[in-house]
Design a protein around this motif. Structure first.
Motif, mmCIF file in Angstrom:
data_model
loop_
_atom_site.group_PDB
_atom_site.id
_atom_site.type_symbol
_atom_site.label_atom_id
_atom_site.label_comp_id
_atom_site.label_asym_id
_atom_site.label_seq_id
_atom_site.Cartn_x
_atom_site.Cartn_y
_atom_site.Cartn_z
ATOM 1 N N UNK A 59 -6.874 6.122 13.043
ATOM 2 C CA UNK A 59 -5.583 5.889 12.414
ATOM 3 C C UNK A 59 -5.004 7.215 11.935
ATOM 4 N N UNK A 60 -3.693 7.320 11.970
ATOM 5 C CA UNK A 60 -3.036 8.534 11.510
ATOM 6 C C UNK A 60 -2.918 9.595 12.579
ATOM 7 N N UNK A 108 3.717 6.005 9.370
ATOM 8 C CA UNK A 108 2.688 6.964 9.738
ATOM 9 C C UNK A 108 2.765 8.238 8.914
ATOM 10 N N UNK A 109 3.907 8.491 8.281
ATOM 11 C CA UNK A 109 4.083 9.724 7.506
ATOM 12 C C UNK A 109 4.416 9.394 6.063
ATOM 13 N N UNK A 116 0.850 -1.193 0.000
ATOM 14 C CA UNK A 116 0.000 0.000 0.000
ATOM 15 C C UNK A 116 0.878 1.232 0.000
ATOM 16 N N UNK A 117 0.369 2.319 -0.571
ATOM 17 C CA UNK A 117 1.086 3.592 -0.500
ATOM 18 C C UNK A 117 0.398 4.544 0.464
ATOM 19 N N UNK A 118 -0.491 4.001 1.335
ATOM 20 C CA UNK A 118 -1.202 4.800 2.326
ATOM 21 C C UNK A 118 -0.460 4.781 3.657
ATOM 22 N N UNK A 119 -0.566 5.865 4.400
ATOM 23 C CA UNK A 119 0.059 5.917 5.714
ATOM 24 C C UNK A 119 -0.730 5.088 6.725
ATOM 25 N N UNK A 120 -0.011 4.544 7.704
ATOM 26 C CA UNK A 120 -0.577 3.799 8.841
ATOM 27 C C UNK A 120 -1.771 2.938 8.439
ATOM 28 N N UNK A 121 -1.490 1.976 7.569
ATOM 29 C CA UNK A 121 -2.517 1.099 7.013
ATOM 30 C C UNK A 121 -2.005 -0.327 7.021
ATOM 31 N N UNK A 122 -2.910 -1.286 7.228
ATOM 32 C CA UNK A 122 -2.527 -2.689 7.125
ATOM 33 C C UNK A 122 -1.892 -2.942 5.769
ATOM 34 N N UNK A 143 -4.349 -2.103 16.856
ATOM 35 C CA UNK A 143 -4.181 -2.365 15.435
ATOM 36 C C UNK A 143 -4.604 -1.182 14.596
ATOM 37 N N UNK A 144 -4.649 -1.391 13.285
ATOM 38 C CA UNK A 144 -5.046 -0.335 12.364
ATOM 39 C C UNK A 144 -6.187 -0.836 11.483
ATOM 40 N N UNK A 145 -6.877 0.119 10.877
ATOM 41 C CA UNK A 145 -7.951 -0.249 9.968
ATOM 42 C C UNK A 145 -9.235 -0.588 10.687
#
Length: 732
Positions: free
Chosen positions: A325-326, A245-246, A64-70, A387-389
């Motif tokens: 998240x984030x 996260x960033x 993934x190219x998303x921050x703080x993501x599974x 966790x995240x998501x």
């Protein structure tokens, strides 16, 4: 193309060649021969290893190219195959050891734990060339897939990556759970039954204890040629990893040791091939914009209240803190309960400090099976989501009442068994100082005297998202007897940029509305009796006693109390010894311990059904912003202190004392005894026995009801002598 390649380990020396032969005439008799020289008498030892090329390259990136993501992970290792296909060239050295360090910010995902299984050593041993899927390592332990390309075969070799069993520290033998006695380990199983190929490898995973950065090592890899090795960690809500996260560019560092090194177990830095790879995180959580520079946002949520909000009644109390998240991670929090919402401490023992220390050293499984604190001290439980998501892993805990901590006379202990899926990270013990405002009775958790929430446990960032507290001990939490709208408030500390440092922690206050109901159903009829003991003549200084009787639980508390003494009693200014200043009163614990002895003019006691023992303490005259000093009853106990502050003034020539603020709590009785004689505050303006002397009493209930009456002040008058009475009748 050459049919064979030499081994690439020059340290091993002459390696014997082995030959086994069997004849049709004697099938059961196998002849074996070995030799270390060729037909010309030359030794078979490998030489010139330093001339073997070694140029691996790596391409590693999160899925993934998303921050703080599974996130999953795609890892690709390429080895040039030109030399392998050239009969006159040198093939690339085989990889002896691979050490891959993912970038800081890519960490283990707590959400992956739920439903995850492990591959035990027995399961791993059952992985054979012809074993079916699941017959060896369970499918639940599979976290990734493997694909290997080699120019020696037309088809690819495929395999799976499994999570190994966590080490049990109580097991004395080495390697019982996994070969490294580590928290995390991997098993890689690659096989092709058609070709008769099976490769089984074990790798050690080491998360950094400070920031969670993951380093994985596979050592003693087989000397088998390949051109491309691809590893894919599973994706989805329960993926094994969390992206940084960033937004930014992140570098994976891969280091490879060749078998051709002069000493493969202790290679020089020049012999190690460094193969960095970078990837980018370009979008924020959920595809939104990247977080701006500086401290991440922090907007925690709070939901809190009692299940049944009937005024003055017992009810479980629940509180829930959440974050997105984030955002910054939870570091610490306070909770201030609505005024009048309190707990019945009577009959609840403390969890001993020794038991708390025992809990800290246990595994989570041990704590679940045998809780360290006595069940009698339990007041509730917790449920914490990490966790995240959209999917989190939840772990349960218990809340116990405990004794003094960091300057507070009360504390609560949350003991959480950090057992999630196949992982046991021990116990998490959070002790929080519990304080009671002595003037208002408001209960709150003091973050300055409480333990911080863990951001990382054994190298795994907790990513706490959902903290739920259920105070559900039967007949423990009691609602206010006031139905005024109020709130539960929490000041939550966020982690800032660096969760390992408290210097940039950011406080945010959140609240949720609370209001009790059906206050009118509560009775309110406090009974106050007043009595003067001592001299009854004019100018005498009697002692004053006020005794309050109430019905405890089930009756509305007092919100305001006012007592106006009869005209027969004045203040005796000549008996003022000294007055305690407000600054002195706040010293040494803030309950008057530093006040001069001469500022004590009486003694008070009070009994509430919420405590085992009565509260008691001196009555002071304390400096005030009003014309006359305040009367302050400093009621002290083992668990809480209460300060009743009365404003003294005069109305229509009568002395009046008003308690403008009284804690909303059930009361059985209370007594206030003021000194008499030479230390008495009061002086008679008339003979008390001439006629009844009535006070004026006004009570306002927390439920809005009022109760006013004029009780006669009790006085013990001496009976006249019978002879004097007879002479008096004769004189008539």
């Amino acid at each position: 193309m050459a049919n064979l390649t030499n081994q690439m380990d020059c340290v091993a020396g002459a390696t014997p060649w082995r030959l086994q032969a069997n004849s049709w005439q004697d099938v059961g008799n196998i002849d074996t021969a070995s030799f270390t020289v060729d037909t010309n008498g030359n030794p078979t030892a490998v030489a010139d290893c330093d001339s073997v090329p070694f140029d691996p390259t790596v391409n590693a990136r999160t899925t993934t190219d998303l921050t703080e993501t599974s996130s999953g992970l795609d890892f690709e290792l390429n080895i040039p195959e030109t030399g392998l296909l050239n009969a006159d060239g040198n093939a690339q050295s085989h990889v002896k050891r691979a050490v891959v360090a993912l970038p800081a910010g890519v960490t283990i995902n707590p959400s992956s734990a739920e439903g995850l299984g492990v591959c035990t050593p027995i399961d791993y041993a059952n992985e054979t060339l012809d074993s079916r899927p699941g017959a060896g390592c369970p499918n639940r332990s599979k976290i990734g897939t493997v694909d290997v390309e080699t120019p020696l075969l037309q088809e690819h070799l495929t395999g799976s990556l499994y999570l190994a069993e966590q080490d049990d520290p109580s097991t004395p033998q080495h390697g019982v759970e996994n070969p490294f006695d580590s928290l995390l380990a991997l098993y890689m199983v690659i096989k092709n039954p058609k070709r008769g190929v099976i490769v089984k490898l074990a790798g050690k995973v080491e998360p950094d204890q400070k920031d969670g950065r993951i380093t994985t090592t596979f050592d003693d890899l087989p000397q088998l040629p390949f051109s491309k090795f691809t590893l894919h960690f599973r994706e989805g809500a329960r993926a094994s990893l969390v992206s940084p996260q960033a937004c930014g560019t992140y570098i994976t560092q891969a280091d490879f040791v060749p078998w051709s090194a002069a000493d493969p177990d202790n290679p020089t830095s020049a012999e190690i091939a460094h193969a960095p790879s970078q990837f980018k995180v370009t979008r924020g959580v959920g595809g939104g914009p990247c977080p701006s520079g500086g401290i991440p946002p922090f907007k925690p949520g709070l939901i809190a209240g009692t299940i049944n909000n009937a005024a003055g009644r017992f009810s479980p109390f629940n509180a829930r803190l959440t974050r997105n998240d984030g955002e910054q991670q939870f570091t610490n929090f306070s909770i201030k309960l609505p005024p009048g919402l309190s707990g019945k401490l009577a009959g609840v023992p403390y969890c001993p400090d020794s038991a708390i220390e025992v809990a800290k050293a246990k595994t989570g499984t041990e704590e679940l099976a045998n809780p360290s604190c006595p069940a009698a001290s339990e007041v509730g439980h917790t449920l914490v989501g990490a966790g995240v998501g959209s999917i989190q892993t939840y772990v349960p805990g218990k809340v116990y009442l405990a004794g003094p901590y960091n300057g507070s006379s009360l504390s609560v202990i949350a003991i959480t068994s950090a057992v999630a899926g196949p992982f046991d990270l021990g116990t998490v013990v959070i002790r929080q100082a519990l304080r009671v405002n002595p003037e208002t009775g408001e209960v709150f958790i003091d973050p300055t005297g409480s333990d911080p929430l863990p951001h990382i446990i054994k190298g795994i960032p907790t990513k706490l998202r959902d903290i739920r507290v259920y105070v559900d001990r039967p007949e423990f939490t009691i609602n206010p007897s006031s139905c005024k709208p109020t709130s539960t408030a929490s000041t939550v500390l966020g982690s800032g940029l660096d969760f390992s440092s408290p210097l940039d922690d950011e406080p945010v206050t959140v609240s949720t509305r609370f209001q009790a109901a059906d206050c009118a159903a509560l009775p309110f009829k406090p009974k106050l009796t007043l009595s003067l003991k001592g001299g009854t003549r004019r100018g005498a200084h009697p002692a004053l006693k006020a005794f309050l009787r109430m019905n405890g639980i089930g009756e509305a508390g007092i919100a305001r109390a006012q007592v106006t003494l009869p005209r027969s009693e004045f203040i005796e200014n000549a008996h003022f010894d000294t007055i305690c200043t407000r600054a002195q009163f706040k010293l040494l614990g803030g309950n008057g311990e530093a006040c001069p002895a001469g500022s004590i003019y009486g003694f008070a006691r009070a009994k509430t059904p919420l405590l085992d023992e009565p509260l008691e303490g001196p009555i002071f005259l304390r400096s005030s912003e009003h014309e006359l000093p305040d009367v302050v009853a400093s009621l002290r106990g083992q668990q809480i202190d209460v300060h009743l502050i009365g404003r003294v003034d005069s109305v229509k020539g009568q002395l009046r004392n008003t308690f403008e603020t009284v804690p909303d709590a059930p009361v059985d009785w209370a007594s206030f005894n003021f000194k008499g004689a030479k230390k008495g505050l009061f002086v008679n303006s008339t003979n008390l026995c001439r006629k009844p002397n009535r006070a004026e009493v006004s009570f306002d209930g927390q439920n809005g009801k009022a109760y006013d009456y004029r009780p006669a002040v009790k006085v013990k008058c001496k009976a006249k002598h019978k002879k004097q009475a007879k002479h008096k009748r004769a004189a008539r």
